[in-house]
Design an enzyme around this catalytic site. Structure first.
Site, PDB file in Angstrom:
ATOM      1  N   LYS A  57       0.838  -1.198   0.000  1.00 21.04           N
ATOM      2  CA  LYS A  57       0.000   0.000   0.000  1.00 21.04           C
ATOM      3  C   LYS A  57       0.875   1.250   0.000  1.00 21.04           C
ATOM      4  O   LYS A  57       1.947   1.258   0.625  1.00 21.04           O
ATOM      5  CB  LYS A  57      -0.905  -0.045   1.237  1.00 21.04           C
ATOM      6  CG  LYS A  57      -1.984   1.009   1.305  1.00 21.04           C
ATOM      7  CD  LYS A  57      -2.906   0.725   2.490  1.00 21.04           C
ATOM      8  CE  LYS A  57      -3.988   1.767   2.655  1.00 21.04           C
ATOM      9  NZ  LYS A  57      -4.922   1.452   3.756  1.00 21.04           N
ATOM     10  N   SER A 132      -9.748   1.462   3.135  1.00 16.30           N
ATOM     11  CA  SER A 132      -8.927   2.264   2.255  1.00 16.30           C
ATOM     12  C   SER A 132      -7.877   1.467   1.473  1.00 16.30           C
ATOM     13  O   SER A 132      -7.291   2.015   0.547  1.00 16.30           O
ATOM     14  CB  SER A 132      -8.194   3.333   3.079  1.00 16.30           C
ATOM     15  OG  SER A 132      -7.295   2.723   3.982  1.00 16.30           O
ATOM     16  N   SER A 156      -9.691  -0.959   7.351  1.00 16.83           N
ATOM     17  CA  SER A 156      -9.167  -0.675   6.008  1.00 16.83           C
ATOM     18  C   SER A 156      -8.507  -1.841   5.285  1.00 16.83           C
ATOM     19  O   SER A 156      -8.263  -1.752   4.084  1.00 16.83           O
ATOM     20  CB  SER A 156      -8.176   0.484   6.075  1.00 16.83           C
ATOM     21  OG  SER A 156      -8.861   1.715   6.028  1.00 16.83           O
TER      22      SER A 156
END
Lengths: 470, 102
Positions: A57, A132, A156
């Site tokens: 990420k 996210s 997330s």
């Protein structure tokens, strides 16, 4: 498989599908090939992750690479060091290949708050991948890589895993070092792992967990000792909180969760109805705590030491205000303002009040684990929703994390595992089952989830568009 | 003379100034409305009794480890400066206070 072949396979799949999905912000083809060739020349594999490509990420610092949390305010930022989790994976022979898209600074549940465009769900390109960690979930669901690192502050990693039909895991707070994770809300932040199976996630956890003296909140524990694979769940008491009941969920998800509970019962688990009334306040508590911490953390983005810089009147104060005003996305601005207003608005709950409520919620959750070994619920109360459907509607967006935030507030380990699909508007969409464990019982959560996967094999279902992939 | 603003807009303007975020005037009412509804939602927490409850500031309260207070190698200056929008003579460069850059 040879490392180089694994990398070439991943690159071919990325080439075939990435333009439609938007899971990745950057791909380091040459770096991955060079590392793969080096690994292939070694006389013996370093371990189960030797030669396995992975994605990470964009809020995890990767030395020399563009990992700027999908924010314009970190435009061009190349960290001078790598996160501990990445260092440990590289040392174990895993190959960092790509940086994944995300909601800016991890603020969001749909991936739509990225400064670089939303990620599309591989199961239905008109829908969100969740968030996210939208790109990490979509990259695994699209078959680009077998696993990806994400982060999980309030769901997330788990929620996008559920919406994309992959496995996701939020470790106990402090189990994986936060060093190199760009902070959102430090009392809640964890590095998360998303993968094509729980077995894969176990391999990653065994590698990246363990004390790190460079993170003061890191647990003083050795790397996670995994439990032996279970053939049944006999002897396990699984609590089903009535406040997190399947009734909260859309019809399709509800049926899948009920079937998953029955499957665990058939494997020998005892299902126990429990009540956690204070967790009804978990979402509001989370909103206050996370916004206040975010407002404080993001004060460091001022155009001075890194990222973009805007100037209007030639003064330092003007430069800072202009940089922050024009470079933070709308959701980041909203959360920073909320966190700031909460500290000064009379009549609103203070950070301290929320921290007291949090203590009560945490005490309630810890006490329940004297009666049960795990808690089971849906990961998200719904399947993937359409892109744009909730834009500008924070309350509806937060609804998606309703069942994920209690574990975050209490720092509990929690996994999301695929538990089948349901038909929504004529499309098959995956549903995720959440298994939440007692403090530091990461290994128990994983072994239970792995047993569920071995018995149900729901995790083997693939998004239709990946059918013709190399 | 600027028109008087409603309390919600004034609250948003004040928060933005406090946290050093420049916001165009035409964006303020929309932001104020969003802020207002988020603050309203948060108020449900006030109904939860917390008398005598210690705030939970951090998890793993027992984990905060102490480290030896000793000099260790830090990041190399050139690596850190590589990310700075402006630099000069080995230092990050910023505009001066009122009066421009130096």
């Amino acid at each position: 498989m040879k490392a180089r072949a694994a990398v070439e396979g991943a690159l071919a799949r990325i080439e075939a599908l990435e333009a439609e999905i938007g899971a990745l912000l950057d791909v380091d083809e040459e770096g991955a090939r060079t590392l793969a060739d080096k690994l292939d020349r070694e006389p013996a594999p370093r371990g189960p992750l030797h030669g396995v490509p992975f994605a990470l990420k964009a809020n995890l610092c990767w030395r020399g690479h563009l990992t700027g949390a999908a924010s314009r305010i970190l435009d061009g930022y190349r960290p001078p060091y790598s996160a501990t989790a990445i260092e440990r994976l590289i040392a174990a022979g895993a190959i960092p290949l790509a940086i994944t898209n995300m909601d800016e600074f991890a603020f969001g549940s749909s991936g739509e708050n990225s400064s670089f465009g939303a990620t599309r769900n591989p199961w239905d390109l008109s829908r969100t991948a969740g968030g996210s960690s939208s790109g990490s979930a979509a990259a695994v669901a699209a078959g680009f890589v077998p696993f990806a690192l994400g982060s999980d502050t309030g769901g997330s990693a788990r929620q996008p895993a559920a919406l994309c039909g992959v496995s996701g895991f939020k470790p106990s707070y402090g189990r994986i070092s936060r060093r190199g994770l760009i902070a959102f809300a430090p009392s809640l932040d964890t590095v998360g792992v998303l993968g094509d199976s729980i077995e894969r996630i176990e391999q990653v956890l065994a590698c990246v967990s363990g004390h790190d003296e460079r993170d003061a909140t890191s647990l003083a524990l050795p790397p996670l000792a995994l439990e032996a694979p279970r053939e049944h769940l006999r002897g396990l008491r699984i609590g089903v909180p009535k406040e997190w009941d399947a009734e909260l969920c859309d019809q399709g998800a509800r049926d899948r969760i009920r079937a998953a509970l029955e499957a665990m019962h058939a494997l020998g688990a005892e299902l126990v109805s429990v009540s956690l009334p204070l967790t009804l306040h978990a979402n509001a508590t989370y909103q206050v705590v996370s916004a206040c911490e975010a407002a404080s953390q993001l004060a460091r983005y001022d155009g001075v030491r890194y990222g973009s810089r805007e100037s209007c009147d030639g003064t330092l104060q003007g430069m800072i205000a202009q940089t922050r005003g024009s470079s933070f996305g709308p959701e980041s601005r909203r959360r920073i303002l909320l966190g700031t207003a909460l500290t000064s608005d009379e009549g609103s709950p203070s950070y301290e009040h929320a921290a007291r409520v949090r203590r009560r919620i945490v005490d309630e959750l810890r006490a329940i684990f004297e009666r049960v070994d795990l808690l089971a619920s849906a990961t998200a109360p719904e399947v993937a929703f359409r892109l744009g459907e909730r834009s500008g509607d924070s309350a509806r967006m937060h609804h998606s994390d309703l069942l994920a935030v209690p574990a975050s507030l209490a720092g509990l380990p929690a996994a999301s595992v695929p538990c089948g699909t349901c038909t929504t508007d004529g499309v098959e969409l995956p549903v995720g089952l959440q298994l939440c464990g007692a403090p530091r019982a990461d290994a128990r959560v994983l072994s239970t989830a792995r047993c569920f996967q071995a018995a149900t094999r729901h995790h083997l279902a693939r998004a239709p568009l990946t059918g013709a992939l190399p | 003379m600027t028109a008087p603003q409603d309390p919600a807009t004034e609250r948003a303007r004040r928060a933005a100034a406090l946290v050093r975020i420049a916001i165009d005037a035409h964006e303020l009412p929309g932001l104020a409305a969003e802020l207002d509804s988020a603050l309203e939602a948060a108020k449900s927490l006030l109904a939860v009794p917390v008398e005598g409850v210690e705030p939970l500031w951090t998890l793993n309260e027992d984990a905060a480890s102490e480290r030896l207070d000793e000099v260790r190698p830090s990041l190399a200056r050139d690596l850190v400066l590589a990310n700075a929008p402006e630099q000069r003579d080995g230092m990050v460069r910023v505009p001066d206070g009122p009066g421009g850059a130096r």
